[in-house]
Write a protein that holds these residues in place. Sequence first.
Motif, PDB file in Angstrom:
ATOM      1  N   MET A 201       0.824  -1.203   0.000  1.00  0.00           N
ATOM      2  CA  MET A 201       0.000   0.000   0.000  1.00  0.00           C
ATOM      3  C   MET A 201       0.863   1.260   0.000  1.00  0.00           C
ATOM      4  SD  MET A 201      -3.028   1.027   2.651  1.00  0.00           S
ATOM      5  CE  MET A 201      -3.944   2.548   2.443  1.00  0.00           C
ATOM      6  N   LEU A 202       1.896   1.254   0.832  1.00  0.00           N
ATOM      7  CA  LEU A 202       2.809   2.391   0.877  1.00  0.00           C
ATOM      8  C   LEU A 202       3.518   2.560  -0.456  1.00  0.00           C
ATOM      9  CD1 LEU A 202       4.198   4.651   2.446  1.00  0.00           C
ATOM     10  CD2 LEU A 202       5.861   2.953   3.255  1.00  0.00           C
ATOM     11  N   ARG A 203       3.885   1.431  -1.081  1.00  0.00           N
ATOM     12  CA  ARG A 203       4.549   1.490  -2.377  1.00  0.00           C
ATOM     13  C   ARG A 203       3.635   2.106  -3.441  1.00  0.00           C
ATOM     14  NH1 ARG A 203       7.483  -3.968  -3.782  1.00  0.00           N
ATOM     15  NH2 ARG A 203       5.833  -4.475  -2.331  1.00  0.00           N
ATOM     16  N   ASN A 204       2.350   1.743  -3.398  1.00  0.00           N
ATOM     17  CA  ASN A 204       1.392   2.303  -4.346  1.00  0.00           C
ATOM     18  C   ASN A 204       1.205   3.799  -4.124  1.00  0.00           C
ATOM     19  OD1 ASN A 204       0.954  -0.212  -5.506  1.00  0.00           O
ATOM     20  ND2 ASN A 204      -0.800  -0.684  -4.182  1.00  0.00           N
ATOM     21  N   LEU A 205       1.178   4.222  -2.873  1.00  0.00           N
ATOM     22  CA  LEU A 205       1.043   5.639  -2.561  1.00  0.00           C
ATOM     23  C   LEU A 205       2.238   6.424  -3.077  1.00  0.00           C
ATOM     24  CD1 LEU A 205      -0.361   8.013  -1.191  1.00  0.00           C
ATOM     25  CD2 LEU A 205       0.772   7.349   0.953  1.00  0.00           C
ATOM     26  N   ILE A 206       3.447   5.898  -2.875  1.00  0.00           N
ATOM     27  CA  ILE A 206       4.649   6.577  -3.354  1.00  0.00           C
ATOM     28  C   ILE A 206       4.638   6.676  -4.878  1.00  0.00           C
ATOM     29  CG2 ILE A 206       7.156   6.385  -3.543  1.00  0.00           C
ATOM     30  CD1 ILE A 206       7.175   5.209  -0.731  1.00  0.00           C
ATOM     31  N   ALA A 207       4.228   5.591  -5.538  1.00  0.00           N
ATOM     32  CA  ALA A 207       4.157   5.611  -7.004  1.00  0.00           C
ATOM     33  C   ALA A 207       3.147   6.650  -7.487  1.00  0.00           C
ATOM     34  CB  ALA A 207       3.784   4.223  -7.529  1.00  0.00           C
ATOM     35  N   TYR A 208       2.033   6.753  -6.769  1.00  0.00           N
ATOM     36  CA  TYR A 208       1.025   7.751  -7.146  1.00  0.00           C
ATOM     37  C   TYR A 208       1.564   9.166  -6.964  1.00  0.00           C
ATOM     38  CZ  TYR A 208      -3.083  10.708  -6.884  1.00  0.00           C
ATOM     39  OH  TYR A 208      -3.983  11.723  -7.080  1.00  0.00           O
ATOM     40  N   LEU A 209       2.202   9.432  -5.839  1.00  0.00           N
ATOM     41  CA  LEU A 209       2.752  10.761  -5.596  1.00  0.00           C
ATOM     42  C   LEU A 209       3.824  11.117  -6.621  1.00  0.00           C
ATOM     43  CD1 LEU A 209       3.014  10.687  -1.696  1.00  0.00           C
ATOM     44  CD2 LEU A 209       1.229  11.731  -3.101  1.00  0.00           C
ATOM     45  N   ASP A 210       4.624  10.150  -7.011  1.00  0.00           N
ATOM     46  CA  ASP A 210       5.645  10.393  -8.030  1.00  0.00           C
ATOM     47  C   ASP A 210       5.008  10.692  -9.391  1.00  0.00           C
ATOM     48  OD1 ASP A 210       7.661  10.047  -6.206  1.00  0.00           O
ATOM     49  OD2 ASP A 210       8.053   7.949  -6.730  1.00  0.00           O
TER      50      ASP A 210
END
Length: 239
Positions: free
Chosen positions: A1-10
């Motif tokens: 979930m954290l990885r998906n959030l970081i990818a979205y923010l990027d």
Amino acid sequence: MLRNLIAYLDSVKSRDPAPRSRAEIMLYPGVWSLAFHRVAHRLYNARLYFLARAINHLSRFLTGNDIHPGAKIGKRFFIDHGFTVIGETAEIGDDVTLYQNVTLGGTDPANGIAGKRHPTLSDGVIVGSGAQVLGPIHVGPRARIGANAVVTREVPEGATMVGIPARQMLVDVTAYQREFLPYGTPCSDCYDPEKQKLELLQCEVQQLQKRLAELMQERDARSVAPGEDVPLFQERGRA
């Protein structure tokens, strides 16, 4: 979930050069709008319509964006700034960007799709500020909708639409090959389709004027050429 959030923010950072950090992006109203909508959409699918609407109203109060809980939204969706309206039967693909004051509005179905009133945006679409995309139409992948355009017809893949009503325009290949076009709007006057038509008409008029001048020169040369018969009207004038 954290990885998906970081990818979205990027992905947001790649479309907006203003933020200095991911934490700053977390304050964007468009990011919060999407988060609220994910919750409201799950409640809507569970037929908890009142709770879904309550989340929707809270989101609209806090962010200025009004996304109906029934709208289907893909991955890495980004609303830059706010005051956007998305209708109930709208469908949005992946990596779509909407700028401020965009409306994905509904009209009476005219294409035989029962209950479908709002547009479908394919992957990679960019909609400029103030644009209105109305009715159960399909916007093709990587299409660009210019600022303040009003789109009521199907949009081909990779097309750039401007004007009221929106018209497809010719775009220079260097602009077309860019992965992201801010506000979906080419900023050069040479891309205006109406101006292109006027320039084509001007070229045709210039060619016709040049051809007419050549024909008049040929006529004048024949009228004074030695050894040729004098025209009948000239003979009558001398008589």
